[in-house]
Every structure is written in C-alpha cells, then in structure tokens.
Design a protein around this motif. Sequence first.
Motif, PDB file in Angstrom:
ATOM      1  N   ALA A 576      66.106  64.721   9.809  1.00 45.05           N
ATOM      2  CA  ALA A 576      66.459  63.317   9.559  1.00 45.05           C
ATOM      3  C   ALA A 576      65.853  62.407  10.618  1.00 45.05           C
ATOM      4  O   ALA A 576      65.347  61.322  10.311  1.00 45.05           O
ATOM      5  N   ARG A 577      65.893  62.851  11.873  1.00 43.37           N
ATOM      6  CA  ARG A 577      65.360  62.018  12.955  1.00 43.37           C
ATOM      7  C   ARG A 577      63.857  61.820  12.830  1.00 43.37           C
ATOM      8  O   ARG A 577      63.345  60.702  12.958  1.00 43.37           O
ATOM      9  N   VAL A 578      63.141  62.889  12.546  1.00 41.78           N
ATOM     10  CA  VAL A 578      61.688  62.791  12.404  1.00 41.78           C
ATOM     11  C   VAL A 578      61.332  61.934  11.196  1.00 41.78           C
ATOM     12  O   VAL A 578      60.389  61.133  11.245  1.00 41.78           O
ATOM     13  N   ASP A 579      62.073  62.082  10.100  1.00 41.14           N
ATOM     14  CA  ASP A 579      61.803  61.272   8.908  1.00 41.14           C
ATOM     15  C   ASP A 579      61.945  59.790   9.199  1.00 41.14           C
ATOM     16  O   ASP A 579      61.164  58.970   8.726  1.00 41.14           O
ATOM     17  N   VAL A 580      62.961  59.430   9.971  1.00 36.66           N
ATOM     18  CA  VAL A 580      63.199  58.024  10.269  1.00 36.66           C
ATOM     19  C   VAL A 580      62.171  57.499  11.276  1.00 36.66           C
ATOM     20  O   VAL A 580      61.633  56.395  11.122  1.00 36.66           O
ATOM     21  N   GLU A 581      61.878  58.291  12.297  1.00 40.45           N
ATOM     22  CA  GLU A 581      60.987  57.814  13.363  1.00 40.45           C
ATOM     23  C   GLU A 581      59.520  57.877  12.972  1.00 40.45           C
ATOM     24  O   GLU A 581      58.739  56.999  13.344  1.00 40.45           O
ATOM     25  N   ARG A 582      59.139  58.930  12.247  1.00 40.45           N
ATOM     26  CA  ARG A 582      57.722  59.117  11.935  1.00 40.45           C
ATOM     27  C   ARG A 582      57.431  59.122  10.440  1.00 40.45           C
ATOM     28  O   ARG A 582      56.407  58.598  10.006  1.00 40.45           O
ATOM     29  N   GLY A 583      58.263  59.757   9.675  1.00 41.18           N
ATOM     30  CA  GLY A 583      58.015  59.876   8.250  1.00 41.18           C
ATOM     31  C   GLY A 583      58.113  61.320   7.806  1.00 41.18           C
ATOM     32  O   GLY A 583      57.961  62.250   8.620  1.00 41.18           O
ATOM     33  N   HIS A 585      56.082  63.045   6.249  1.00 41.82           N
ATOM     34  CA  HIS A 585      54.819  63.770   6.359  1.00 41.82           C
ATOM     35  C   HIS A 585      54.642  64.422   7.729  1.00 41.82           C
ATOM     36  O   HIS A 585      53.782  65.285   7.902  1.00 41.82           O
ATOM     37  N   LYS A 586      55.450  64.000   8.710  1.00 41.69           N
ATOM     38  CA  LYS A 586      55.356  64.589  10.048  1.00 41.69           C
ATOM     39  C   LYS A 586      56.154  65.893  10.076  1.00 41.69           C
ATOM     40  O   LYS A 586      57.313  65.951   9.684  1.00 41.69           O
ATOM     41  N   ALA A 587      55.499  66.957  10.548  1.00 37.89           N
ATOM     42  CA  ALA A 587      56.184  68.247  10.635  1.00 37.89           C
ATOM     43  C   ALA A 587      57.364  68.149  11.602  1.00 37.89           C
ATOM     44  O   ALA A 587      57.208  67.619  12.707  1.00 37.89           O
ATOM     45  N   PRO A 588      58.532  68.658  11.208  1.00 36.83           N
ATOM     46  CA  PRO A 588      59.697  68.594  12.112  1.00 36.83           C
ATOM     47  C   PRO A 588      59.600  69.671  13.191  1.00 36.83           C
ATOM     48  O   PRO A 588      60.421  70.595  13.249  1.00 36.83           O
ATOM     49  N   ALA A 589      58.606  69.565  14.028  1.00 41.15           N
ATOM     50  CA  ALA A 589      58.359  70.561  15.073  1.00 41.15           C
ATOM     51  C   ALA A 589      57.856  69.860  16.325  1.00 41.15           C
ATOM     52  O   ALA A 589      57.503  68.678  16.293  1.00 41.15           O
ATOM     53  N   ASN A 590      57.799  70.630  17.421  1.00 43.17           N
ATOM     54  CA  ASN A 590      57.475  70.078  18.740  1.00 43.17           C
ATOM     55  C   ASN A 590      58.426  68.915  19.047  1.00 43.17           C
ATOM     56  O   ASN A 590      58.018  67.888  19.569  1.00 43.17           O
ATOM     57  N   THR A 591      59.682  69.127  18.706  1.00 46.38           N
ATOM     58  CA  THR A 591      60.717  68.114  18.878  1.00 46.38           C
ATOM     59  C   THR A 591      61.844  68.704  19.713  1.00 46.38           C
ATOM     60  O   THR A 591      62.245  69.863  19.506  1.00 46.38           O
ATOM     61  N   TYR A 646      53.627  74.896   4.700  1.00 43.04           N
ATOM     62  CA  TYR A 646      54.128  73.959   5.691  1.00 43.04           C
ATOM     63  C   TYR A 646      55.304  73.141   5.145  1.00 43.04           C
ATOM     64  O   TYR A 646      55.256  72.644   4.012  1.00 43.04           O
ATOM     65  N   ILE A 647      56.325  73.005   5.989  1.00 47.21           N
ATOM     66  CA  ILE A 647      57.543  72.291   5.588  1.00 47.21           C
ATOM     67  C   ILE A 647      57.235  70.850   5.234  1.00 47.21           C
ATOM     68  O   ILE A 647      57.704  70.325   4.219  1.00 47.21           O
ATOM     69  N   ASN A 648      56.430  70.179   6.053  1.00 47.14           N
ATOM     70  CA  ASN A 648      56.196  68.758   5.810  1.00 47.14           C
ATOM     71  C   ASN A 648      55.418  68.518   4.520  1.00 47.14           C
ATOM     72  O   ASN A 648      55.626  67.522   3.834  1.00 47.14           O
ATOM     73  N   VAL A 649      54.511  69.455   4.157  1.00 43.85           N
ATOM     74  CA  VAL A 649      53.780  69.303   2.900  1.00 43.85           C
ATOM     75  C   VAL A 649      54.721  69.448   1.723  1.00 43.85           C
ATOM     76  O   VAL A 649      54.690  68.659   0.756  1.00 43.85           O
ATOM     77  N   ARG A 650      55.584  70.472   1.796  1.00 39.23           N
ATOM     78  CA  ARG A 650      56.541  70.669   0.702  1.00 39.23           C
ATOM     79  C   ARG A 650      57.481  69.470   0.572  1.00 39.23           C
ATOM     80  O   ARG A 650      57.716  68.963  -0.536  1.00 39.23           O
ATOM     81  N   ARG A 651      57.974  68.972   1.672  1.00 42.71           N
ATOM     82  CA  ARG A 651      58.920  67.859   1.615  1.00 42.71           C
ATOM     83  C   ARG A 651      58.224  66.548   1.258  1.00 42.71           C
ATOM     84  O   ARG A 651      58.834  65.665   0.656  1.00 42.71           O
TER      85      ARG A 651
END
Length: 754
Positions: A576-583, A585-591, A646-651
């Motif tokens: 949720a945090r990555v989606d709001v801050e970046r989108g 399409h951004k992989a929820p990793a290196n977080t 990749y998670i971000n591609v699927r989502r």
Amino acid sequence: MPEYLSPGVYIEEIDAGPRPIAGVSTSTAGMVGVTARGPSVGKPKLVTTFLEYQNTFGGFLPEPDATVRDAWAGDAAEGGRWWLFPLAVKGFFDNGGQRLYVKRVVSAQALPSSGTLGEGLVSPVAAQAARGATTLELAHLIGFGGVGQQVRILRGDDGQEVHTAVVASYDRAARRIVLDTPLPAEVRTARGDYVQVGTRGAGPTLRFAAVSPGSWGDAVQVRVVPVVSAALPVLPDPQEGVLFVSRLVADAAQDSDTVDVAAVPGLDPDELPSAVWADIGGTRFRVQVSQPADGRVRLTFPTGTDHPAWQSGLAVRRVRRGNVAAGQTLRVGGASRLYRGAVVQLDDGTALSVRTVGAVAADVVTFTAPVPGTFFETDRLHLIEARVDTRYTDPAGASVTETFDGLRLAGDGDTGLPVVLAARSQLVRATALPGLSTDPAAFPLPRTGSWLTLENGDDAHDRLSVGDFTGTDGGSGRRTGIVALEDIDEVSVCAVPGVWSGTVESALVTHCELLRDRFAVLDPQDGLDLEGVQAFRERFDTKYAALYYPWLVARDPSVNRDVEVPPSGHLAGIYARVDVERGVHKAPANTVIRGIRAVDGIAQDVTRRHQDLLNPRGINALRFFPGLGHRVWGARTLSSDSSWKYINVRRLFLFLEESIDEGTQWVVFEPNDEALWALVRQTVANFLTTVWRGGALAGTTADEAFFVACDRTTMTEDDLANGRLICVIGVAPVFPAEFVIFRIQQRTRETQIA
C-alpha cells in the motif's frame, strides 16, 4: 431522437468525446483472521487505523492454552499461529497501510455471552444521606405508590439491607421521599446504594446476549431502567368553563375564612359553579365564589382551612379540573405522543398511580382502568418508557458505554427495545420473553443489584478448524472466511496472516484467481530452514500470489515481550505504501520494513548465498543490510510462467484490467458501430497515456508503450451479429531492475606514435 413539435428554443446536452477512465485503488487490503471480538456475520468491516481496529475488533490475543497452541503450531500441513492476527494488522498500519477490510473468523461452535433479567423495581440513591436522615433523593420515583408505601434501602456492593421504612411524603419533581423513621446508617451513592420497592421476581422478562460470539462478552454489563420520555399537560374538562386570573385587593390574615379579589373577565359568580379550585401563593384551595355589595368578588374557604398571611396584589388563578366526573378518560396536551399500550404515571399529590393507554383520539386519552382521584390542568401525565445502559471494559482497560433512551418494552416497532438494540448497539442484542411486563413495578431487573453481567461466552478455540478460515458462501452479506472478501470489490491485496495451512492458502489463491482483481500474500510456516521453505513453496504455482521468508520479530504489547510474527501483514502495508508513494508499477522491494525490532528484527538471517537458492524459486527474502536496515529483497510471484514472474507486472495488469473494466461500463448496449469504436479507442488510449506518463509503461513514445485496436480488424461479422465489441490492447510494462550489473575492465595506456 428529440422531438421538435412546437416553435421555441431547445437546449440540449451532447457528448463532447471519450469518457475518462479513473484508475482504481490498489492499496486497499483485505484480511481474514481470529479477533478478540467484533462482528462475525455480514460483510467485512473497514478499519483505517489500528485504533479503529481495536475499537471494533478488540486488542491483542493471548496465546491459547498449550493443547490448542501445539495442535495448530505443530501441524506443518494444516496449521498456523492464528492468535498473531492483531499483530499482523498492526504491522499493516505501521508500514503505511491506510484501508483494511477485516473479516472475523469464529469457530462454528462459539457461543455469545448471555443473561436473563427477572422483574422488580429499584431506584438508585442520587445523593448521599447521613445516619439519622429521613430524606432520600433518588434517581426516579417511577413505579412508586406514594404515601404509605414500604421501601427497603440496600447497599450496592453486597446487597445487604440498610433500612426498611414507610414513605411519609414525597416530592415527585425533586425525586425525593421522606421516611417515617430515620436511617440507622449512612447511604452512599459511590457504593451504588439503592431503594427497592417490593420483592424481586425470578420470572424471565428479557434475555440479553453479546452481539457476537466469544468470551469477551463476559465483561459486558447491561441494565434496564424506567425513564420519563415525555411530561404532557392535563387539559381542563370542557364543562369547567373559562379561566380567570385575578389578584388580592386586600391583605388576608393567616387562616382567614375569606379573601377578596378583583373582578376580572371569567370571574362571575352567576356563571361559575358555587365551588371552584384556585391557586393562591402556589397552593391549591377549594373555594366558594360570591359577589359582595361593593363589587368585589369574595372567595370563601372551607371551615378549618389553614393558609399563611397574604398581601394585597398576590396573584389568584383558577385551576380547572381535568376530570369532572369519574371515568377512564382525560384530555391531554400533546396526546399524539402517546400510543395504545403506553404506560403513564399520574400524581394527585398523595399517591402515584400507573395507568395503561387504551386508545387515543385527538386530545382525548382513554385508559384501560378508571382514572384515580381528581386531576387539574396544572398536573402532568408522564409517559414511562425504558432506557438501556450497556458498558464493557476490555482487558487493556479501554471502555465502551452505550445509552438508548425512549424505548418501548412491548411491541416490535421502530422504538421497540429489541429493534433499537439490533440496529444501534455494538455490544448486545435483546429478546423479549413471555414474562415481560410494561408495569414499572415489575420492570426487567437482575436477581441482585441493578446491573446484569453476561456470562458463559465461549470462543471454542479448541474446535476452530481450517474450514472456518476458508468459509462458506451463503450469498452477499452472509459469506464467511475468505469467501467473504468477495463482497468487497475494492480489495486488491489479501492475506490470512499466520496461517500456513495448505487448504487455507490454496483457498486464498483460488479466490484471487477467480476474481482476477486481487493479489495474495502468503506466509510460510515459522521456523523453517532453507530446505523447509523450498519444500513449502512446491505446492504453489500461481501468478496471483507471493511468498516471503522468513518471519519477523515484533513487540507484543499485551505480554510486553518480543514474538515472531508472520510477514504478510507487514508486506501488505508495504504494498500500500509503495502504491501511494510511487505507483503500482514500482516493485514492492528494497523498502524498509517498519514496526519490527530494531536489532534482529528478522527471525532468521538470510545471506546472499541463501537467496541464490530462494530467488530463482520465487521465494522473496527479507534481509538485514548494515546501514540500510531491514528490507524486502525480492519481488517475484509464485508463477512458473516467466511472463508473470514479477509482482509489480502482475499487479500493474490487475490495475489496468480493473480500471478499464469499471471505466467502460457505459459502452454496454450502445450502438455497435464505427462511432462507438472510435470512442472506445480514444477512451482507452487516453487512460493508457496517463499511465505511461506516470512511468508505468516502457517506451520513449506512447506508440512504443501501448496500442489500442478496435475496428474491423478485431471483429468479424459474426461478432457484430452476436453483439460482441472486441478491443485489443497491448502494453509494454516496465520490469524491475532485479540484477544491476556494472561491467568494469582494466585498460593500459598505449603509446601514441605521431
């Protein structure tokens, strides 16, 4: 087509072009798990903060007894540590989650706490009274009989009797009674002392049950008390004639037989009865009216009437009777407030009486029994209804109180007690039993004291099964477990934290694959080594889920110690945090992972060599890096299809599909021709252009990032004849830079020959 049938100016609205598509939310999560309390039926409940979660579903769960704990934690195939669910919810909000739908899981054998009220009448003491006092101020005098009635004064802590006395007088407005004998001991409000009229009956009147199953309800208390919902004035009987308001024209000595008043309209001895009632100095007197020779009007008291001395100019007002003759009716102002079966209390100054309304016609109220005594237009008729108070204190000390006023004990209308509690109470539900009476002297009352404590609630954790987590489909609003998440279209990430059961996680994956608009985060069993987690991963092959390893370490405030917690709740918050801050399409990793122990916040160390084995198999590692903290170090799904690894591609595709689906509903049943196709192409292209500009699609130009085709090349005549509009869309997603490679070579300087 619009019709133009007469001359004039016509204003029309026309479509100006393609309709915009709004991107759907991707940061709303749904979780299924065991909670301390909260609704177990109906749709999942939305919570937006952990405090809101605690208010609705309670706090942290204690570890169950050893038998239940070991049965679940020791089952590698169908087990779990479901009691860690609140910690996972906290991890979701700690990591930036903002919206979470929670579906509570309860055992099919769980029971709500309950209790049954008997009958009787008590009134709490409203003010302390010292030893030797004869006056008591009470919370109410509803149901009291008046002068001559025997009452018992009891202690609120242990129910011991303080005193038994007879009411010598009372003041209903001040809620005060005067006893015929002094108190032998002090009476305290802080102790909860109360006055009881008569004895308590054991006959069941109302059954209360906690709003949801579980032992939490054993801390719920409830009471029912009579209250005055309305004070309605008695209207004068039409036979009484007109009102007069006059004044004394001469001083009157104490206990004098007569007083003289000024002649005013309505004060005519020839038109008034020989005897009327008058208010003089705030006291009501029966007087005879006569006309002296000098033009004054004289009022004569009955022999032996006592009254104080009065000065000239004191107001004298006629008080008309409400019931001239004995009967069962009274005229009442605001009678529309009454209803058939309503209970009212009447006060004639010496006795308090209760009557039941039989009928209401305009301002005429008919009772089921004769009206006792004589009532005047200065009197009030008090509508008696019920008030329900509830209170609950959870183990953490937080309390919830509720008050519901103006309830009808009898009937099932909008203000009926069971109906109001079913609609508004967050703590209890009520059922009327055959012994329920509307008589205030037989009001619902516990066997001791004035509060009923519910009991015998059962969580039935020893009978909790994986079937309770997977749930059943009873239709919208009646689904349970994972199936209930289908009721919430906004959910895009879902999890069952702490449960590694193959049946439960397979049901969660199937749920995502069927709906095709959400992504699952799975938990492995705790304590697995590298071989164990790889074996655990073998059971899955899906592009709709991801697996994270190992578990995390966080503080459990309920026991004030560190415990291992499942990672799915924290990862859903990171999504949720990555989606709001970046989108999306951004992989929820290196977080950075928040809400865990600052040192050794990951249960097991995962090194690069370890991850060399995990990453190719789609197991996302959680790792610690000096100077960088605890981080998510993987972004792969559990799919064997490399197109969806990749998670971000699927989502991203879930986001695009759901947004286009919801944003093009207007197309259905439109004329299927070139004009519509052009609108669809432009609508989708505009949306994808916005997505591309946000960095979600690859390509230096929009043509490189996507294409949209909707024309004769995508549809045949057969498609058109069968009502099919086919739009073909191609997009180029941005893949994450999973392997960052810098190739460095050594070069030597060569001699340059001129």
